[in-house]
Design a protein around this motif. Sequence first.
Motif, PDB file in Angstrom:
ATOM      1  N   ASN A 242       0.838  -1.083  -0.506  1.00 57.56           N
ATOM      2  CA  ASN A 242      -0.074  -0.084  -0.271  1.00 57.56           C
ATOM      3  C   ASN A 242       0.703   1.541   0.176  1.00 57.56           C
ATOM      4  N   ALA A 243       1.929   1.354   0.921  1.00 57.63           N
ATOM      5  CA  ALA A 243       2.397   2.032   1.392  1.00 57.63           C
ATOM      6  C   ALA A 243       3.676   3.017  -0.251  1.00 57.63           C
ATOM      7  N   VAL A 244       3.805   1.485  -1.173  1.00 50.68           N
ATOM      8  CA  VAL A 244       4.724   1.322  -2.211  1.00 50.68           C
ATOM      9  C   VAL A 244       4.462   1.496  -3.190  1.00 50.68           C
ATOM     10  N   THR A 245       2.902   1.618  -3.253  1.00 47.28           N
ATOM     11  CA  THR A 245       1.648   1.865  -4.828  1.00 47.28           C
ATOM     12  C   THR A 245       1.588   3.228  -4.074  1.00 47.28           C
ATOM     13  N   GLN A 246       1.491   4.574  -3.329  1.00 44.61           N
ATOM     14  CA  GLN A 246       1.424   5.722  -3.503  1.00 44.61           C
ATOM     15  C   GLN A 246       2.751   6.016  -3.524  1.00 44.61           C
ATOM     16  N   GLU A 247       3.725   5.737  -3.744  1.00 44.30           N
ATOM     17  CA  GLU A 247       5.063   6.034  -3.718  1.00 44.30           C
ATOM     18  C   GLU A 247       5.171   6.083  -5.675  1.00 44.30           C
ATOM     19  N   LEU A 248       4.811   4.753  -6.076  1.00 42.75           N
ATOM     20  CA  LEU A 248       5.609   4.569  -7.093  1.00 42.75           C
ATOM     21  C   LEU A 248       4.423   4.010  -8.406  1.00 42.75           C
ATOM     22  N   GLY A 249       3.066   3.925  -7.631  1.00 42.19           N
ATOM     23  CA  GLY A 249       2.182   3.424  -9.112  1.00 42.19           C
ATOM     24  C   GLY A 249       1.576   1.842  -8.603  1.00 42.19           C
ATOM     25  N   GLY A 250       0.508   1.953  -9.189  1.00 41.37           N
ATOM     26  CA  GLY A 250      -0.968   0.786  -8.787  1.00 41.37           C
ATOM     27  C   GLY A 250      -1.167   1.059  -7.711  1.00 41.37           C
ATOM     28  N   LYS A 251      -1.980  -0.646  -7.143  1.00 44.08           N
ATOM     29  CA  LYS A 251      -3.243   0.323  -6.105  1.00 44.08           C
ATOM     30  C   LYS A 251      -3.190  -1.744  -5.233  1.00 44.08           C
ATOM     31  N   ILE A 252      -4.147  -0.905  -3.769  1.00 44.77           N
ATOM     32  CA  ILE A 252      -3.994  -2.455  -3.556  1.00 44.77           C
ATOM     33  C   ILE A 252      -5.856  -3.156  -4.367  1.00 44.77           C
ATOM     34  N   THR A 253      -6.033  -3.874  -5.043  1.00 49.63           N
ATOM     35  CA  THR A 253      -6.902  -4.409  -5.481  1.00 49.63           C
ATOM     36  C   THR A 253      -8.149  -5.382  -4.349  1.00 49.63           C
ATOM     37  N   ARG A 254      -6.969  -5.530  -3.240  1.00 57.33           N
ATOM     38  CA  ARG A 254      -8.018  -6.815  -2.485  1.00 57.33           C
ATOM     39  C   ARG A 254      -7.695  -6.227  -0.825  1.00 57.33           C
ATOM     40  N   GLN A 255      -8.401  -6.334  -0.360  1.00 52.82           N
ATOM     41  CA  GLN A 255      -7.232  -6.278   0.748  1.00 52.82           C
ATOM     42  C   GLN A 255      -7.203  -7.322   1.739  1.00 52.82           C
ATOM     43  N   PRO A 256      -6.192  -7.129   2.394  1.00 46.04           N
ATOM     44  CA  PRO A 256      -6.326  -8.817   3.447  1.00 46.04           C
ATOM     45  C   PRO A 256      -6.822  -9.165   4.134  1.00 46.04           C
ATOM     46  N   GLY A 257      -7.136 -10.188   3.968  1.00 48.84           N
ATOM     47  CA  GLY A 257      -8.577 -11.352   4.515  1.00 48.84           C
ATOM     48  C   GLY A 257      -8.652 -12.342   4.175  1.00 48.84           C
ATOM     49  N   PRO A 258      -9.089 -13.087   4.857  1.00 43.20           N
ATOM     50  CA  PRO A 258      -9.652 -14.436   4.462  1.00 43.20           C
ATOM     51  C   PRO A 258     -10.350 -14.878   2.720  1.00 43.20           C
ATOM     52  N   ILE A 259     -10.752 -15.611   1.979  1.00 41.50           N
ATOM     53  CA  ILE A 259     -11.790 -15.624   0.817  1.00 41.50           C
ATOM     54  C   ILE A 259     -12.540 -16.067   1.579  1.00 41.50           C
ATOM     55  N   PRO A 260     -14.276 -16.038   1.121  1.00 46.76           N
ATOM     56  CA  PRO A 260     -15.226 -16.412   2.490  1.00 46.76           C
ATOM     57  C   PRO A 260     -15.154 -17.774   2.019  1.00 46.76           C
ATOM     58  N   GLY A 261     -15.765 -18.839   2.369  1.00 46.67           N
ATOM     59  CA  GLY A 261     -16.058 -20.311   2.579  1.00 46.67           C
ATOM     60  C   GLY A 261     -14.405 -21.400   2.663  1.00 46.67           C
ATOM     61  N   LEU A 262     -13.129 -20.635   2.244  1.00 48.24           N
ATOM     62  CA  LEU A 262     -11.967 -21.175   2.591  1.00 48.24           C
ATOM     63  C   LEU A 262     -11.055 -21.153   2.847  1.00 48.24           C
ATOM     64  N   ASN A 263     -11.503 -19.510   3.765  1.00 46.74           N
ATOM     65  CA  ASN A 263     -10.165 -19.293   4.653  1.00 46.74           C
ATOM     66  C   ASN A 263      -8.999 -19.001   4.741  1.00 46.74           C
ATOM     67  N   THR A 264      -8.824 -19.194   3.422  1.00 49.41           N
ATOM     68  CA  THR A 264      -6.911 -18.578   2.863  1.00 49.41           C
ATOM     69  C   THR A 264      -7.128 -17.675   3.076  1.00 49.41           C
ATOM     70  N   LYS A 265      -6.173 -16.801   3.661  1.00 48.83           N
ATOM     71  CA  LYS A 265      -6.070 -15.229   3.658  1.00 48.83           C
ATOM     72  C   LYS A 265      -4.551 -15.004   2.588  1.00 48.83           C
ATOM     73  N   ILE A 266      -5.326 -13.764   1.854  1.00 45.98           N
ATOM     74  CA  ILE A 266      -4.496 -13.016   0.621  1.00 45.98           C
ATOM     75  C   ILE A 266      -5.003 -11.605   0.883  1.00 45.98           C
ATOM     76  N   THR A 267      -4.472 -11.353  -0.533  1.00 46.92           N
ATOM     77  CA  THR A 267      -4.366 -10.178  -0.723  1.00 46.92           C
ATOM     78  C   THR A 267      -3.844  -9.502  -2.376  1.00 46.92           C
ATOM     79  N   SER A 268      -4.217  -8.513  -2.675  1.00 52.20           N
ATOM     80  CA  SER A 268      -3.819  -8.688  -4.655  1.00 52.20           C
ATOM     81  C   SER A 268      -3.613  -7.292  -4.761  1.00 52.20           C
ATOM     82  N   PHE A 269      -2.906  -7.158  -5.496  1.00 53.06           N
ATOM     83  CA  PHE A 269      -2.623  -5.402  -6.451  1.00 53.06           C
ATOM     84  C   PHE A 269      -1.853  -5.725  -7.268  1.00 53.06           C
TER      85      PHE A 269
END
Length: 290
Positions: A242-269
């Motif tokens: 999140n901090a790096v995207t503010q400096e160089l561009g890009g963006k977080i597309t999914r905030q960190p947390g578990p996937i519903p039903g699977l409970n695997t924690k992910i984040t995407s950007f």
Amino acid sequence: MAEASAPATLTPELLEWPKKDNRRFLHAVYRVGNLDRTIKFYTEALGMKLLRKRDVPEEKYSNAFLGFGPEESHFLVELTYNYGVSSYDIGTGFGHFAIATPDVYKLVEHIRANGGKVTREPGTVQGGSTVFAFVNDPDGYSFELIQRESFSEPLCQVMLRVGDLERSIKFYEKALGLRVVMRADRPQDKFSLAMLGYDEEEKTAVLELTYNYGVTEYTKGNGYAQIAIGTDDVYKSAEVVNAVTQELGGKITRQPGPIPGLNTKITSFLDPDGWKTVLVDNKDFLKELH
């Protein structure tokens, strides 16, 4: 307020986190028009193993995971088939995947015998010593075959084109803790490239970023999706990104947390060029496998 205070979150301690984290490339994810046809080609022509397959009828898609070794330790391809969609636009930005092999000539003949399309016959570039070739899979995805005497990761590269190589290198170094393991500039061919990995090329998969002189934008198409990378702490990793995207561009597309039903924690950007990466919790990923 968040905008004003965000740069302060990129502390030296936070910037160190991606370098200390237990990271590796997990999957390259992309879409194919016929799952059985692609599985057949990858297993019979490329020599991969089908490691697992899942069908999700309620969401109208199927997945298959293929590679050269177990998911716990190897980089894999994750193929997605969306019901009823028989072809995809690969776009101009995606380059190729790569496979290391002790004998490119032999592998090319094997692929040809199994119906593969050879787009560059085996050989070296002028002044180079590495033997390589290119082939296409049934959907048109390109695979570079690289001759190496020793290697621990046969599925060894994902190549993406970027509009500003220096910016991209900085982004991946800071956001993901990757390091440049090789750089090359080929003015005669009007391109520069950088290989980024968590170890040397012979020991791990790498991300190959290519800059073609004067080209700042590419089409993404709808075929290639993302790279998945393991992390010990999805939340902390997302904070860095999140901090790096503010400096160089890009963006977080999914905030960190578990996937519903699977409970695997992910984040995407997305990186500054719009290429997607998913960070996956290491412990949760191993639970998925067992």
